[in-house]
Write a protein that holds these residues in place. Structure first.
Motif, PDB file in Angstrom:
ATOM      1  N   VAL A 145       0.864  -1.185   0.000  1.00 38.44           N
ATOM      2  CA  VAL A 145       0.000   0.000   0.000  1.00 38.44           C
ATOM      3  C   VAL A 145       0.897   1.231   0.000  1.00 38.44           C
ATOM      4  CG1 VAL A 145      -1.868   1.206   1.182  1.00 38.44           C
ATOM      5  CG2 VAL A 145      -1.652  -1.281   1.423  1.00 38.44           C
ATOM      6  N   PRO A 146       0.900   1.973  -1.108  1.00 40.52           N
ATOM      7  CA  PRO A 146       1.775   3.145  -1.150  1.00 40.52           C
ATOM      8  C   PRO A 146       1.346   4.207  -0.138  1.00 40.52           C
ATOM      9  CG  PRO A 146       0.379   3.044  -3.121  1.00 40.52           C
ATOM     10  CD  PRO A 146       0.181   1.761  -2.377  1.00 40.52           C
TER      11      PRO A 146
ATOM     12  N   ARG B  64       1.182   8.097   0.873  1.00 43.83           N
ATOM     13  CA  ARG B  64       1.169   9.408   0.230  1.00 43.83           C
ATOM     14  C   ARG B  64       2.016  10.395   1.019  1.00 43.83           C
ATOM     15  NH1 ARG B  64      -1.931  13.653   1.222  1.00 43.83           N
ATOM     16  NH2 ARG B  64      -3.062  12.380   2.721  1.00 43.83           N
ATOM     17  N   LEU B  65       1.989  10.250   2.350  1.00 43.95           N
ATOM     18  CA  LEU B  65       2.729  11.189   3.187  1.00 43.95           C
ATOM     19  C   LEU B  65       4.227  10.911   3.153  1.00 43.95           C
ATOM     20  CD1 LEU B  65       0.296  11.328   6.245  1.00 43.95           C
ATOM     21  CD2 LEU B  65       0.572  13.015   4.429  1.00 43.95           C
ATOM     22  N   GLN B  66       4.600   9.686   2.766  1.00 45.31           N
ATOM     23  CA  GLN B  66       6.020   9.333   2.668  1.00 45.31           C
ATOM     24  C   GLN B  66       6.259   8.698   1.297  1.00 45.31           C
ATOM     25  OE1 GLN B  66       7.765   7.540   6.232  1.00 45.31           O
ATOM     26  NE2 GLN B  66       5.924   8.060   7.368  1.00 45.31           N
TER      27      GLN B  66
ATOM     28  N   GLY C 185       7.307   6.934  -1.948  1.00 43.50           N
ATOM     29  CA  GLY C 185       8.330   5.919  -2.156  1.00 43.50           C
ATOM     30  C   GLY C 185       8.337   4.856  -1.077  1.00 43.50           C
ATOM     31  N   SER C 186       7.576   5.088  -0.026  1.00 43.75           N
ATOM     32  CA  SER C 186       7.464   4.082   1.031  1.00 43.75           C
ATOM     33  C   SER C 186       6.102   3.392   0.944  1.00 43.75           C
ATOM     34  CB  SER C 186       7.627   4.718   2.407  1.00 43.75           C
ATOM     35  OG  SER C 186       8.960   5.121   2.587  1.00 43.75           O
TER      36      SER C 186
ATOM     37  N   GLN D   6      -4.692  10.083  -8.597  1.00 40.36           N
ATOM     38  CA  GLN D   6      -4.500   9.220  -7.435  1.00 40.36           C
ATOM     39  C   GLN D   6      -3.107   8.590  -7.433  1.00 40.36           C
ATOM     40  OE1 GLN D   6      -8.507   7.192  -7.929  1.00 40.36           O
ATOM     41  NE2 GLN D   6      -8.236   6.825  -5.746  1.00 40.36           N
ATOM     42  N   LEU D   7      -2.633   8.203  -8.620  1.00 38.63           N
ATOM     43  CA  LEU D   7      -1.293   7.615  -8.708  1.00 38.63           C
ATOM     44  C   LEU D   7      -0.223   8.651  -8.392  1.00 38.63           C
ATOM     45  CD1 LEU D   7      -1.277   5.215 -11.780  1.00 38.63           C
ATOM     46  CD2 LEU D   7      -1.082   4.661  -9.345  1.00 38.63           C
ATOM     47  N   LYS D   8      -0.429   9.845  -8.943  1.00 36.06           N
ATOM     48  CA  LYS D   8       0.570  10.885  -8.752  1.00 36.06           C
ATOM     49  C   LYS D   8       0.694  11.243  -7.282  1.00 36.06           C
ATOM     50  CE  LYS D   8       1.732  15.403 -10.588  1.00 36.06           C
ATOM     51  NZ  LYS D   8       1.207  16.609 -11.236  1.00 36.06           N
ATOM     52  N   GLU D   9      -0.432  11.213  -6.591  1.00 39.57           N
ATOM     53  CA  GLU D   9      -0.392  11.545  -5.161  1.00 39.57           C
ATOM     54  C   GLU D   9       0.509  10.594  -4.382  1.00 39.57           C
ATOM     55  OE1 GLU D   9      -4.395  13.803  -3.741  1.00 39.57           O
ATOM     56  OE2 GLU D   9      -4.462  11.630  -3.852  1.00 39.57           O
ATOM     57  N   VAL D  10       0.631   9.365  -4.864  1.00 39.10           N
ATOM     58  CA  VAL D  10       1.503   8.417  -4.167  1.00 39.10           C
ATOM     59  C   VAL D  10       2.807   8.203  -4.947  1.00 39.10           C
ATOM     60  CG1 VAL D  10      -0.304   7.278  -2.860  1.00 39.10           C
ATOM     61  CG2 VAL D  10       0.229   6.468  -5.163  1.00 39.10           C
ATOM     62  N   SER D  11       3.093   9.152  -5.866  1.00 44.64           N
ATOM     63  CA  SER D  11       4.378   9.161  -6.587  1.00 44.64           C
ATOM     64  C   SER D  11       4.640   7.883  -7.356  1.00 44.64           C
ATOM     65  CB  SER D  11       5.541   9.402  -5.603  1.00 44.64           C
ATOM     66  OG  SER D  11       5.359  10.612  -4.949  1.00 44.64           O
ATOM     67  N   LEU D  12       3.616   7.363  -7.997  1.00 42.64           N
ATOM     68  CA  LEU D  12       3.796   6.137  -8.773  1.00 42.64           C
ATOM     69  C   LEU D  12       3.332   6.356 -10.199  1.00 42.64           C
ATOM     70  CD1 LEU D  12       2.520   3.424  -6.288  1.00 42.64           C
ATOM     71  CD2 LEU D  12       4.875   3.835  -6.985  1.00 42.64           C
ATOM     72  N   ARG D  13       3.895   5.566 -11.091  1.00 45.26           N
ATOM     73  CA  ARG D  13       3.320   5.508 -12.430  1.00 45.26           C
ATOM     74  C   ARG D  13       3.289   4.060 -12.870  1.00 45.26           C
ATOM     75  NH1 ARG D  13       8.250   8.223 -15.307  1.00 45.26           N
ATOM     76  NH2 ARG D  13       7.026  10.061 -14.807  1.00 45.26           N
TER      77      ARG D  13
ATOM     78  N   ILE E 270      -4.848   2.987  -1.833  1.00 47.77           N
ATOM     79  CA  ILE E 270      -5.007   2.062  -2.953  1.00 47.77           C
ATOM     80  C   ILE E 270      -3.995   0.925  -2.852  1.00 47.77           C
ATOM     81  CG2 ILE E 270      -6.069   3.727  -4.524  1.00 47.77           C
ATOM     82  CD1 ILE E 270      -3.315   4.113  -5.821  1.00 47.77           C
TER      83      ILE E 270
ATOM     84  N   SER F 154       7.900   1.517   4.607  1.00 44.28           N
ATOM     85  CA  SER F 154       9.314   1.417   4.264  1.00 44.28           C
ATOM     86  C   SER F 154       9.437   1.143   2.769  1.00 44.28           C
ATOM     87  CB  SER F 154       9.970   0.306   5.085  1.00 44.28           C
ATOM     88  OG  SER F 154       9.290  -0.913   4.887  1.00 44.28           O
ATOM     89  N   ALA F 155      10.670   1.204   2.297  1.00 43.25           N
ATOM     90  CA  ALA F 155      10.898   0.914   0.883  1.00 43.25           C
ATOM     91  C   ALA F 155      10.586  -0.557   0.605  1.00 43.25           C
ATOM     92  CB  ALA F 155      12.355   1.214   0.532  1.00 43.25           C
TER      93      ALA F 155
ATOM     94  N   ARG G  46       6.279   1.794 -11.124  1.00 39.22           N
ATOM     95  CA  ARG G  46       7.598   2.344 -10.822  1.00 39.22           C
ATOM     96  C   ARG G  46       7.418   3.653 -10.075  1.00 39.22           C
ATOM     97  NH1 ARG G  46       9.008   3.889 -16.769  1.00 39.22           N
ATOM     98  NH2 ARG G  46       9.794   1.764 -16.762  1.00 39.22           N
ATOM     99  N   LEU G  47       8.444   3.997  -9.330  1.00 41.81           N
ATOM    100  CA  LEU G  47       8.389   5.254  -8.590  1.00 41.81           C
ATOM    101  C   LEU G  47       8.570   6.416  -9.540  1.00 41.81           C
ATOM    102  CD1 LEU G  47      10.517   4.376  -5.437  1.00 41.81           C
ATOM    103  CD2 LEU G  47       8.055   4.679  -5.593  1.00 41.81           C
ATOM    104  N   MET G  48       7.889   7.489  -9.270  1.00 42.67           N
ATOM    105  CA  MET G  48       8.042   8.696 -10.097  1.00 42.67           C
ATOM    106  C   MET G  48       9.267   9.474  -9.679  1.00 42.67           C
ATOM    107  SD  MET G  48       4.273  10.203 -10.714  1.00 42.67           S
ATOM    108  CE  MET G  48       4.747  11.899 -10.498  1.00 42.67           C
TER     109      MET G  48
END
Lengths: 584, 584
Positions: free
Chosen positions: A182-183, A185-187, A189-190, A575-582, B181, B569-570, B582-584
């Protein structure tokens, strides 16, 4: 809204004015009257609309009503005519003569009948699960699950166990199955992980002095879903401290017997305990159904000098065996049907299947019997208790693999022969090996889990024969299913690290993943042990179902889909961008 | 392992041989003896090691033991000397004269004292939560939570509610807060969402005929965490069908009173019901604490002709008000302290704060009083019941905003003045407005949620004055906190769509997000309503804590971290790749 339920009216209620609510189940027009079976979750009552009796527009309204409309009726309980009394129905002696009806909603025609025993494809039932759940047999299963869950909670609460909720958003510690992540949002990449079980957390609670913990815990495993697995499932999670293994097993037997008794199932205590190796030896399974025989028979010594090289080869190899089971009745099967069993055996790891069919006329049919000496045959018949009509099947090779093949065949044949099992079968299988060898990963892996306490008097075997090391473990077996599993835990940080390192963890990785546990163990961790009961599976067995999906309100398909809501589904780029994912 | 607990021994046990287990709490060496306070979760017993009495190496072992070591002792219960009897301690009349000790584990020196009332930084307590939980006050809070949770489950179960587990992996339907999510590995690019509540699922269960549902449900909201929010929290989720609002509220009162009684708290029924607008009018809050007065007083008519333009301007504007509260005792505060209240008022949306301090000597201190006529002052004093020592604070402007400012000040002043509230305060606030205007999104938003049933006789207001529309809602208020909320639901697909469209959903988006609900409503959905109790908050209030973190075993910080495990965590690239991210 209602004064009575649709399931409770009896002859003694005749004359009573009642208000009932529920769904129109069946509607029949006959002799100028309209009859409606009104269903609620407690049962069904026949409601009768007589134009002479119904008030105002009630009869006209009744003419419009269709199956699955929710309605409210007011009327008087009357006796049915003698010839229309339905002795099969609890409410079969009465009907309600309606004076007033209120339509509470309307329904399109449902895609399948709201009836027990329908043949509708499961996908359709899942797509319209809310209609499926209206069927009485499904409603009963949900109720049974609720009742059993409450029963086991009560049994635990009444024995001074404390329910503690542990987090669902926790640390990813991938081992065993895959984690759902579960990504954060506040951290960015974690990630959190959804827990595969609260194992680590309950051990920490023991370090924290809870002493007797329980939780009905949602667990998550991102596995490729086999026929009867679900990505989320529920276990009754239990842990105790300042205890030895007998303390825990005794407490568990007491709790389980109490809970089963509350849903009308007797579980006699103390439960039988079968050692893991004995279970494998006799049943070829670490979760045997002992309600029927068909035991595995060891014939290794019989075939040491056999001309049948497959058997004598195995019999003369250290650690290999020749074993057999006798499937009574299958000896009369036609050859073609018997030949198909080889495929079944292969699914359990066999390379083929050796067998002898003892025909009713005293003859034998078998591809291998020509190699047997008279003495071998006599000993085989004696040990396997052979009678005409029996089918004896063999496995020859490494002990555990052979046991597993015959254990698989034993279950298969019990199904194929329709062996009836009365009542439920409860037992412990204890003292599992500590490790198994994982040939893919080329390392020893924990048979139960990496936190399991070894038999401490066998620690020197770690260097010499780790596969012979036993563990302080106990699986709860019900009707041939692993219904629960438990063990004593390592409560010493050094031993824990040693075990992780033996299983191929570098010290660094062990600390990264389990450092918080090992640190906790340095602050005075007490002896501890516990258990997890597979609630879905136990409820399935109690309900007499053959799938855990039947005892879950909203299960997922084998691809992890919820056919009703469409989950999982796409999410917005935002929603993805908020958790820094693509997406890749 | 033990025969007795450390909390249960009394004078009548003198002479008994006992085995106890627990942690070394305090150790004192005195007069050649070693005294050890042994703590388990039930309490504490003094254990005495006398070299004359202790067997074998027991005394020597006792010399080595350190605080927080888990030990087992065997010995005899003896009376304490008269002068060492501790009347404050339940076990204070006895001690255990030890003959045997077993060290079950060792402990490093804990980073903080295992004692109640410590001043340790919360981050340290969270980092070593397993040590924090050993402190008796924390153990008691966990137990209280367990007891109350069991109590409310029992109350529901005994009233024929069925517990149904709904999925945690569900569909993302973002509205209100953000969803967490969960990427799906089997369906790359698709995501589950963790439920913000089981709202939709419980409505589907009502369509499915469950009639009386409950669940103690984990809920998830990915919000920026304010002081006392958690990303996961627990609600007691309840829903009923074939009911009207009085049926539901009556059933809930009955359940809640039963559950509170089981933990020794009396909740008198029927509960008081306060209309939303009345609550705002009188208390400036939709969750008022009614254990103290300091009511809002409407002075709008008093200042219609005032020379103080701020007041007369508001008093002559449609929908605006001039209101005041009287904080008794604060009129003696020094000017500097009073001046700081303006900042507080600003935090509730005020642009400043008008006030009058009535000094004990009969004088007045106020920046605005010079504008008041004698009549205005007389009427103000009369309506606000002014005495020397009072501080009257004003708000002038739009009604709701003014109420909210004074409601905020009322709470603040109650805290600041240390107003003691005896016992607990329970009430319903009912009939919330259906909508509020969201000035950021420029649209009407549901005050409770988009599935709430409007007052059906006000549906025509949708076109003319939507903010005046009421809803079939009821919040359960405990001690000035919103402890629960509920409402009747829309059970008609067309009305549901109409409401969603009014709130700015296109038909397409409404169907994409809530299509499965609206489809279900076309299959004969019954009238339904329900409730959710905020379990964390209620337990916090029962425990007398001021943070929900105190009643959660493993809470997270305001950045969503679990300081103990290091979550989030990572994760490995492999884990990300498996879910095609992947991470943005």
């Amino acid at each position: 809204m209602h004064t009575r339920t649709a399931g409770e009216l009896r002859a003694e209620n005749i004359g009573e004015e009642v208000t009932l609510t529920g769904w129109v189940w069946r509607r029949r027009d006959h002799g100028g009257l309209i009859f409606c079976d009104l269903r609620d979750r407690t049962g069904m009552t026949q409601c009768t609309f007589d134009p002479e009796h119904a008030q105002g527009s009630a009869f006209h309204t009744a003419e419009t009503m269709r199956p699955e409309w929710p309605i409210l009726v007011h009327g008087t309980v009357i006796a049915r005519d003698a010839e229309t009394v339905n002795p099969k129905l609890p409410t079969g002696e009465i009907e309600v003569l309606v004076d007033h009806i209120e339509v509470l909603g309307r329904s399109k025609t449902p895609p399948f009948q709201i009836e027990d025993g329908i043949e509708t494809a499961e996908d359709t039932r899942l797509r319209y699960r809310y209609l499926d759940l209206r069927r009485p047999e499904m409603a009963e299963k949900l109720k049974l699950r609720s009742d059993f869950t409450f029963a086991i909670r009560s049994a635990l609460h009444n024995r001074a166990f404390t329910e503690v909720e542990t987090p669902a958003l926790f640390k990813s510690t991938p081992e065993g199955a895959r984690d759902f992540i579960v990504p954060s949002r506040l951290q960015p990449g974690s990630f959190y992980a959804l827990p595969q079980s609260p194992q680590l957390l309950k051990q920490l609670l023991m370090v924290g002095g809870v002493e007797r913990y329980y939780q009905v815990a949602k667990c998550f495993r991102d596995e490729d879903l086999r026929a009867d697995r679900q990505p989320e499932f529920t276990q009754v999670d239990i842990e105790m401290s300042f205890v030895d293994q007998d303390d825990v097993m005794g407490a568990l037997e007491d709790v389980l017997a109490d809970a089963f008794a509350q849903v009308g199932v007797e579980m006699p205590t103390p439960l039988r305990r079968i050692n893991y190796w004995d279970a494998m030896d006799t049943y070829g399974s670490d979760k045997p159904d002992t309600r029927f025989g068909m035991h595995l028979v060891d014939l290794t010594d019989v075939f040491k000098g056999s001309k049948f090289k497959v058997f004598s080869g195995a019999a003369n190899t250290e650690g290999h065996v020749v074993k057999a089971i006798n499937a009574k009745g299958a000896g009369t099967w036609p050859r073609a049907q018997i030949d198909k069993l080889a495929k079944v055996a292969e699914s359990f790891g066999a390379k083929g299947l050796a067998w002898i069919a003892f025909r009713e006329d005293g003859s034998m049919n078998s591809p291998i019997v020509k190699f047997f000496s008279d003495e071998e045959m006599a000993e085989l018949k004696s040990r396997c208790d052979v009678e005409p009509g029996d089918l004896v099947m063999f496995a020859a090779g490494p002990r555990l693999a052979s046991d597993e093949i015959l254990g698989g065949m034993r279950s298969h044949m019990a199904d194929a022969l329709g062996i009836e099992c009365e009542g439920h079968d409860f037992l412990w299988v204890v003292d599992f090996p500590l490790f198994h060898w994982d040939d893919d990963a080329k390392r020893y892996e924990a048979e139960h889990q990496p936190f399991t306490l070894p038999h401490v008097d066998q620690l020197d075997l770690l260097e010499t024969n780790p596969l012979a090391m036993g563990s302080c473990t106990y699986d709860f077996v019900m009707d041939g299913f692993e219904a629960g599993g438990g063990g004593m835990r390592i409560h010493d940080a050094e031993l824990q690290l040693k075990m992780l390192e033996f299983m191929g963890f570098t010290e660094e990785r062990a600390k990264e993943q389990f450092g918080f546990l090992m640190e906790a163990l340095t602050f005075g961790a007490p002896p501890m042990g516990g258990f997890a009961l597979g609630l879905d599976r136990v409820c399935m067995l109690l309900a007499g179902s053959d799938s855990i999906r039947d005892v879950m309100a909203f299960p997922k398909t084998s691809s992890g889909s919820d056919l009703m809501s469409g989950a999982p589904s796409a999410v917005s780029l935002g929603q993805l961008k908020e958790v820094s994912l693509r997406l890749m």
